[in-house]
Each structure stands twice: as structure tokens, then as C-alpha cells.
Write a protein that holds these residues in place. Sequence first.
Motif, PDB file in Angstrom:
ATOM      1  N   ASP A  25     -28.493  -1.400  34.021  1.00 24.89           N
ATOM      2  CA  ASP A  25     -27.813  -1.646  35.296  1.00 24.89           C
ATOM      3  C   ASP A  25     -27.338  -3.094  35.416  1.00 24.89           C
ATOM      4  N   MET A  26     -26.389  -3.305  36.334  1.00 27.10           N
ATOM      5  CA  MET A  26     -25.947  -4.662  36.682  1.00 27.10           C
ATOM      6  C   MET A  26     -26.331  -4.913  38.144  1.00 27.10           C
ATOM      7  N   TYR A  27     -26.741  -6.141  38.450  1.00 23.44           N
ATOM      8  CA  TYR A  27     -27.251  -6.469  39.781  1.00 23.44           C
ATOM      9  C   TYR A  27     -26.417  -7.577  40.425  1.00 23.44           C
ATOM     10  N   LEU A  28     -26.042  -7.382  41.686  1.00 23.38           N
ATOM     11  CA  LEU A  28     -25.426  -8.439  42.490  1.00 23.38           C
ATOM     12  C   LEU A  28     -26.407  -8.823  43.586  1.00 23.38           C
ATOM     13  N   PHE A  29     -26.488 -10.115  43.837  1.00 23.36           N
ATOM     14  CA  PHE A  29     -27.421 -10.631  44.837  1.00 23.36           C
ATOM     15  C   PHE A  29     -26.662 -11.716  45.582  1.00 23.36           C
ATOM     16  N   CYS A  30     -26.710 -11.692  46.903  1.00 23.32           N
ATOM     17  CA  CYS A  30     -26.025 -12.735  47.669  1.00 23.32           C
ATOM     18  C   CYS A  30     -26.925 -13.233  48.793  1.00 23.32           C
ATOM     19  N   CYS A  31     -26.943 -14.552  48.979  1.00 22.54           N
ATOM     20  CA  CYS A  31     -27.603 -15.150  50.139  1.00 22.54           C
ATOM     21  C   CYS A  31     -26.681 -16.261  50.646  1.00 22.54           C
TER      22      CYS A  31
END
Length: 424
Positions: free
Chosen positions: A312-318
Amino acid sequence: MDEEYDVIVLGTGLKECILSGLLSVDGLKVLHMDRNDYYGGESTSLNLIQLWKRFRGSDKPPAELGPSRDYNVDMIPKFMMANGTLVRVLIHTDVNKVPATDMEALKSPLMGIFEKRRCRKFFIYVQDYDENDPKTHEGMDLTRVKTRDLIAKYGLDDSTIDVIGHALALHRDDRYLDEPALDTVKRMKLYAESVARFQGGSPYIYPLYGLGELPQAFARLSAVYGGTYMLNKPECKVEFDEEGKVIGVTSEGETARCKKVVCDPSYLPNKVRKVGRVARAICIMSHPIPNTNDSHSVQVILPQKQLGRKSDMYLFCCSYSHNVAPKGKFIAFVSSEAETDQPEIELKPGIDLLGPVDEIFFDIYDRFEPVNEPSLDNCFISTSYDATTHFESTVMDVLNMYTMITGKVLDLSVDLSAASAAEE
């Protein structure tokens, strides 16, 4: 430094700091050392100048990005499950929203009406499932029934299975489909319980000022219980007797004796093996990720099958609302298990979802796991951090190490709701 300790911990990454705190609370005499002059190791948070030095080789970032001190950019960005293991450890030591319940399944725009009904039935089964109550098992032994066969009973289509397996149960690839279903059901229950934990509608929580605060919090805990900390200690050479058992650690000509050593892979490179690599992109932006309802924090999981990948590929934003960037700025990360030497091309499906970026940094790092036998050398080595954007796999490594070191299982059967009420 010339004393004897029960345990010497090398490296101040999150895993090492959690163990240092737990072992100190247990009454062990702990010395904690790091070759760096800052806490966090691989899981540190960097200000803008530190980020620029690491990836651009200069200490002069563009002025338009804002003050350096306003940035706390995680090198290993991860959310915590609100009802998950890390939150339990913390308490023990004093894009469309994914549906998590049967009612949310009926409202979700991710599925058609017939699929919603089938999915709702499956969610009711998972919600009602109690490992200790055979009446809830509907005649299935989930320690033997494969996940693929359990899901087939409800006739769910491939896209729904992707959502369940990767977004709810947080599996990293599709191997889980041919493994016993109990693990997936437990993971789905954790997700639903985490959604219910707070009223924000998300199963995830994230600390203000970034994750670099967590190692320091556990380090302070260790110090409260008598642990000794030494940063900026060069070399940190682990010493062994003629039988190959650890006897101490030498730095700057002084040797501290010990019975056991806990460390990250970089301190004992001859006792680990490379098991993979993580590709990641770190992006500074002036807007939230498009099509996420202007969310200031978001996790997006792109399942391997939809990308034609092995993982899988993961995107994370803060964002600035978490005190990790100046007002108006967002920090986004894209990560995956590296399958090539070109992160710019490999991570493109995730980066394309971000919209315009002010700056982007690419990185590939190796992942290691221990190959030693701790019962023979008394060395307890953590595994490297994986590409996931949640903490469950990280903390399971810590708990397994704790059991190996102490012979005890950490009791995390705390009632989180009661603990929260007590805090208030």
C-alpha cells in the motif's frame, strides 16, 4: 558513568524511549545514551533549518516559508489509534470517511445500495463478535476460517474488501486474505472502538508539536523513576565477554557495565539484516489536500491492488493547527515500501493527490530487523520503522521486546473511557 546498570538503552527513538520508561517504572536501573545531541533518533521532529540541512545541504531556507522554529516536521509521521496500543501504553504509564459501523455503512457514498446492505450485515457480525462467546461466532472458528472465506459469506465486492482490509484493518498487503480471519476482525473492532472514543468522527489522534514530543515524554518518565540520560555520547561501543554476552557500553574511554542492552539497529549493525526500504516524500503546502473537506489532518491509504504494487501507499497530512508549521502551512507525507530506486516516480500516485506543493523532499531509507538470539547475547534490538502512517505495528514491536527483556506481559487492559473521565 563507571557504574553497573540493569539495562543500558542506546538511541532515543520512540521505541527505545518507551522501553526505557517502562523498565524504569518496573524498578530497573537504566542508563540511556544517544550519539546525537537531540532526542528522537529516526523518529525525531525537525525545524525548517534542520530539515533544509538534512535534505538540501544548506541552512538557509526561503524566507517565504516562515520562521524555522514554527516547524516540527516528523521524520516518521504516524497517527495513533484512539483506542489503540500506544494510547494504552501512555495511560499505563500515567478522503470519504471510511465507514466503521453498520449505520455508517448505510450512509457511505463509497458503496451502492445493495453493497451497503451486505456490508452492514458483515459489520453487525464484527461488532457483535466476542471471542469468548461462541453464540456470536455463527458456527465459524475464526482461528481456522480464512479471511477470504469469511468475507465471501457476505458476498462483498473487491472495492469493499479493499476498504475493509486496508483502510479499517490496516493490513499492508493482501496476504491477510489467506490468513485466519480472527486478526482482521479484531483490527476492525479496534478501528470502530477508536472512532467511538472521541466525538470527532476519526479513529486517530495526533500530538500537538509533532511526534518528537513523545520520545521526550517517555524519557522524562524514565528520569522520574531514576533513569539516567546522556546525549551526545560518541561511538557507544557495545562490549561483550568471551561467551558473546553483553557486559557494558564504552564511550569516550569510559565503560558502563550492564546486564542487558536495548538499542536501535544502527548501534549493532552486525546483528541485524536489511529487510526492505521505505520511500517517502515530505511536502510543505499552503492548502489542505484537495477533496478531503478541507481537513487539517487526514490519512489516505491507497491499496496495493489499485496501484498495481506489492504494498500500500500512505498519505498523511497535518497542519499549523497541530503546531507543526506556521499559520496557513500544511505538511504532507507520502510513503510506501520502496520497490524501485526512484521515489519521485514511485510515489507519484500519492503526490498527484496533494495539489500544488511549495517544497518537496524525497528520501529512501533501509529497514532492518534483528537476527541475533537475545537469550544468548542479552541484546534486544528494535526493528526499523515501516511505511505505515499509524503506530500499531511500532508498539507491538515494543511490547514483544518488553516481554523478552522482563519475562512479563504488559497489562494494557485499562478502561480508556474511565481513564479519560478520571483525567477530567
